[in-house]
Design a protein around this motif. Structure first.
Motif, PDB file in Angstrom:
ATOM      1  N   MET A  91       0.861  -1.179   0.000  1.00 29.78           N
ATOM      2  CA  MET A  91       0.000   0.000   0.000  1.00 29.78           C
ATOM      3  C   MET A  91       0.899   1.231   0.000  1.00 29.78           C
ATOM      4  O   MET A  91       2.077   1.163   0.345  1.00 29.78           O
ATOM      5  CB  MET A  91      -0.939   0.016   1.200  1.00 29.78           C
ATOM      6  CG  MET A  91      -0.246   0.088   2.542  1.00 29.78           C
ATOM      7  SD  MET A  91      -1.413  -0.028   3.921  1.00 29.78           S
ATOM      8  CE  MET A  91      -1.953  -1.732   3.772  1.00 29.78           C
ATOM      9  N   ARG A  92       0.332   2.376  -0.395  1.00 33.47           N
ATOM     10  CA  ARG A  92       1.088   3.617  -0.416  1.00 33.47           C
ATOM     11  C   ARG A  92       0.965   4.352   0.908  1.00 33.47           C
ATOM     12  O   ARG A  92      -0.078   4.344   1.543  1.00 33.47           O
ATOM     13  CB  ARG A  92       0.585   4.547  -1.526  1.00 33.47           C
ATOM     14  CG  ARG A  92       1.170   4.261  -2.885  1.00 33.47           C
ATOM     15  CD  ARG A  92       1.062   5.485  -3.780  1.00 33.47           C
ATOM     16  NE  ARG A  92       1.527   5.173  -5.115  1.00 33.47           N
ATOM     17  CZ  ARG A  92       0.738   4.727  -6.081  1.00 33.47           C
ATOM     18  NH1 ARG A  92      -0.543   4.553  -5.842  1.00 33.47           N
ATOM     19  NH2 ARG A  92       1.224   4.463  -7.269  1.00 33.47           N
ATOM     20  N   GLN A 113       6.761   6.289  -1.328  1.00 33.82           N
ATOM     21  CA  GLN A 113       6.968   5.532  -0.102  1.00 33.82           C
ATOM     22  C   GLN A 113       5.889   4.457  -0.020  1.00 33.82           C
ATOM     23  O   GLN A 113       4.707   4.774   0.075  1.00 33.82           O
ATOM     24  CB  GLN A 113       6.899   6.437   1.128  1.00 33.82           C
ATOM     25  CG  GLN A 113       7.979   7.526   1.156  1.00 33.82           C
ATOM     26  CD  GLN A 113       7.864   8.395   2.394  1.00 33.82           C
ATOM     27  OE1 GLN A 113       7.666   7.883   3.496  1.00 33.82           O
ATOM     28  NE2 GLN A 113       7.994   9.699   2.224  1.00 33.82           N
ATOM     29  N   LEU A 114       6.311   3.218  -0.080  1.00 30.63           N
ATOM     30  CA  LEU A 114       5.381   2.101  -0.051  1.00 30.63           C
ATOM     31  C   LEU A 114       5.543   1.315   1.245  1.00 30.63           C
ATOM     32  O   LEU A 114       6.640   1.233   1.793  1.00 30.63           O
ATOM     33  CB  LEU A 114       5.627   1.169  -1.249  1.00 30.63           C
ATOM     34  CG  LEU A 114       5.679   1.812  -2.636  1.00 30.63           C
ATOM     35  CD1 LEU A 114       5.894   0.747  -3.701  1.00 30.63           C
ATOM     36  CD2 LEU A 114       4.445   2.639  -2.921  1.00 30.63           C
ATOM     37  N   PHE A 115       4.444   0.769   1.718  1.00 32.72           N
ATOM     38  CA  PHE A 115       4.470  -0.118   2.868  1.00 32.72           C
ATOM     39  C   PHE A 115       4.277  -1.551   2.379  1.00 32.72           C
ATOM     40  O   PHE A 115       3.342  -1.830   1.622  1.00 32.72           O
ATOM     41  CB  PHE A 115       3.359   0.233   3.862  1.00 32.72           C
ATOM     42  CG  PHE A 115       3.741   1.282   4.856  1.00 32.72           C
ATOM     43  CD1 PHE A 115       4.976   1.263   5.475  1.00 32.72           C
ATOM     44  CD2 PHE A 115       2.863   2.301   5.179  1.00 32.72           C
ATOM     45  CE1 PHE A 115       5.338   2.228   6.403  1.00 32.72           C
ATOM     46  CE2 PHE A 115       3.211   3.280   6.104  1.00 32.72           C
ATOM     47  CZ  PHE A 115       4.452   3.239   6.710  1.00 32.72           C
ATOM     48  N   LEU A 116       5.157  -2.445   2.822  1.00 29.91           N
ATOM     49  CA  LEU A 116       5.036  -3.852   2.473  1.00 29.91           C
ATOM     50  C   LEU A 116       4.702  -4.679   3.702  1.00 29.91           C
ATOM     51  O   LEU A 116       5.258  -4.463   4.773  1.00 29.91           O
ATOM     52  CB  LEU A 116       6.355  -4.384   1.890  1.00 29.91           C
ATOM     53  CG  LEU A 116       6.918  -3.759   0.625  1.00 29.91           C
ATOM     54  CD1 LEU A 116       8.113  -4.579   0.149  1.00 29.91           C
ATOM     55  CD2 LEU A 116       5.874  -3.649  -0.462  1.00 29.91           C
ATOM     56  N   HIS A 117       3.781  -5.613   3.533  1.00 29.78           N
ATOM     57  CA  HIS A 117       3.548  -6.671   4.518  1.00 29.78           C
ATOM     58  C   HIS A 117       4.135  -7.939   3.911  1.00 29.78           C
ATOM     59  O   HIS A 117       3.632  -8.435   2.899  1.00 29.78           O
ATOM     60  CB  HIS A 117       2.055  -6.853   4.795  1.00 29.78           C
ATOM     61  CG  HIS A 117       1.448  -5.716   5.557  1.00 29.78           C
ATOM     62  ND1 HIS A 117       1.407  -5.688   6.929  1.00 29.78           N
ATOM     63  CD2 HIS A 117       0.881  -4.558   5.134  1.00 29.78           C
ATOM     64  CE1 HIS A 117       0.816  -4.567   7.329  1.00 29.78           C
ATOM     65  NE2 HIS A 117       0.494  -3.873   6.254  1.00 29.78           N
ATOM     66  N   LEU A 132       6.908  -5.884   8.554  1.00 28.76           N
ATOM     67  CA  LEU A 132       6.335  -4.641   8.036  1.00 28.76           C
ATOM     68  C   LEU A 132       7.511  -3.788   7.590  1.00 28.76           C
ATOM     69  O   LEU A 132       8.394  -3.462   8.390  1.00 28.76           O
ATOM     70  CB  LEU A 132       5.519  -3.914   9.104  1.00 28.76           C
ATOM     71  CG  LEU A 132       4.958  -2.545   8.689  1.00 28.76           C
ATOM     72  CD1 LEU A 132       4.014  -2.675   7.508  1.00 28.76           C
ATOM     73  CD2 LEU A 132       4.250  -1.860   9.859  1.00 28.76           C
ATOM     74  N   CYS A 133       7.512  -3.436   6.296  1.00 28.12           N
ATOM     75  CA  CYS A 133       8.672  -2.748   5.723  1.00 28.12           C
ATOM     76  C   CYS A 133       8.259  -1.475   5.000  1.00 28.12           C
ATOM     77  O   CYS A 133       7.149  -1.365   4.481  1.00 28.12           O
ATOM     78  CB  CYS A 133       9.391  -3.661   4.726  1.00 28.12           C
ATOM     79  SG  CYS A 133       9.900  -5.268   5.385  1.00 28.12           S
ATOM     80  N   HIS A 143      10.296  -2.023   9.642  1.00 29.01           N
ATOM     81  CA  HIS A 143       9.674  -1.317  10.765  1.00 29.01           C
ATOM     82  C   HIS A 143       9.409  -2.252  11.941  1.00 29.01           C
ATOM     83  O   HIS A 143       9.532  -1.858  13.097  1.00 29.01           O
ATOM     84  CB  HIS A 143       8.355  -0.674  10.323  1.00 29.01           C
ATOM     85  CG  HIS A 143       8.517   0.461   9.367  1.00 29.01           C
ATOM     86  ND1 HIS A 143       9.106   1.654   9.722  1.00 29.01           N
ATOM     87  CD2 HIS A 143       8.184   0.585   8.056  1.00 29.01           C
ATOM     88  CE1 HIS A 143       9.113   2.471   8.677  1.00 29.01           C
ATOM     89  NE2 HIS A 143       8.572   1.848   7.659  1.00 29.01           N
ATOM     90  N   SER A 144       9.019  -3.483  11.632  1.00 25.96           N
ATOM     91  CA  SER A 144       8.733  -4.421  12.724  1.00 25.96           C
ATOM     92  C   SER A 144       8.827  -5.851  12.210  1.00 25.96           C
ATOM     93  O   SER A 144       8.674  -6.115  11.012  1.00 25.96           O
ATOM     94  CB  SER A 144       7.337  -4.174  13.315  1.00 25.96           C
ATOM     95  OG  SER A 144       6.321  -4.487  12.363  1.00 25.96           O
TER      96      SER A 144
END
Length: 225
Positions: A91-92, A113-117, A132-133, A143-144
């Motif tokens: 997701m963005r 900036q993208l969020f990856l699961h 979580l990246c 991130h976690s």
């Protein structure tokens, strides 16, 4: 008698006034609907003419999940060492944190900036290793990292209700580096950015087109009714 006569004369007037009021409301509502439908059509046509980005393929080790454009689940998957299954959702940042001051540069930054699961699972294991990246054109940051139960029937990650692990930044540097190496070895790095950025553009474009169309159909049916 005067009271009866006055009442008899007044009642037809009230009915006429109500009909006129109702007719006026109907006319105004119809005009508003027509204006909205025209605007929706104009925007739909404008968006339909937007030129999509050049087609980009994911890294060779990954495959695109069927139906990913129409859902909210994983986008990419791969198998590693013939036993690990890796699923990636994206997701963005712009879709999570609204732009604060309307600055174009800030908008461009948030779009990049993208969020990856990232979910790593193994056969027979009830838990999955979840990362979580943050993904950027030239880097990937973690991130976690957590252990999460996985629903075997659907493959959907369940929101954890127990302790999931320490804050990533509280880990010592050697541990953080090792975890970065772990997902990099599995192909989760900045090489994914060009495909995922282009894929999100197509998804956002499709969702916007679908929204204009569905709202138009709803308004048009209301108008017909």
């Amino acid at each position: 008698m005067w009271r009866k006569t006055f009442s008899a004369l007044r009642q037809p007037c009230l009915r006429i006034a109500c009909r006129r009021h109702s007719s006026t409301n109907t006319t105004v509502s119809s005009a508003v609907n027509s204006m909205l439908l025209r605007s929706l059509k104009d925007h739909y046509l404008e968006v339909s003419k937007m030129v999509p980005p050049p087609k980009v393929s994911p890294p060779a080790s990954f495959t695109i999940l069927a139906g990913a454009l129409d859902g909210n689940g994983p986008v990419l998957k791969r198998t590693f060492n013939d036993k690990e299954e890796i699923n990636i959702s994206v997701m963005r940042l712009a879709n999570i944190i609204p732009a604060g001051n309307g600055n174009d540069n800030d908008d461009d930054d948030s779009m990049n900036q993208l969020f990856l699961h990232v979910n790593v699972s193994k056969p027979g294991q009830q838990d999955s290793l979840h990362f979580l990246c943050g993904l950027y054109p030239d880097a990937l940051g973690i991130h976690s990292v957590s252990m999460r139960p996985k629903a075997e029937s659907s493959g959907i990650l369940v929101v954890p209700s127990q302790y999931t692990g320490p804050v990533f930044e509280d880990l010592d540097e050697s541990m953080r580096d090792a975890l970065h190496s772990y997902i990099d070895e599995r192909g989760v790095n900045e090489s994914l950015f060009p495909f995922l950025q282009a894929w999100l553009y197509v998804k956002d474009h499709r969702n916007l087109m679908r929204w204009f169309k569905s709202v138009g159909i709803f308004i048009n049916e209301s108008k017909s009714a």
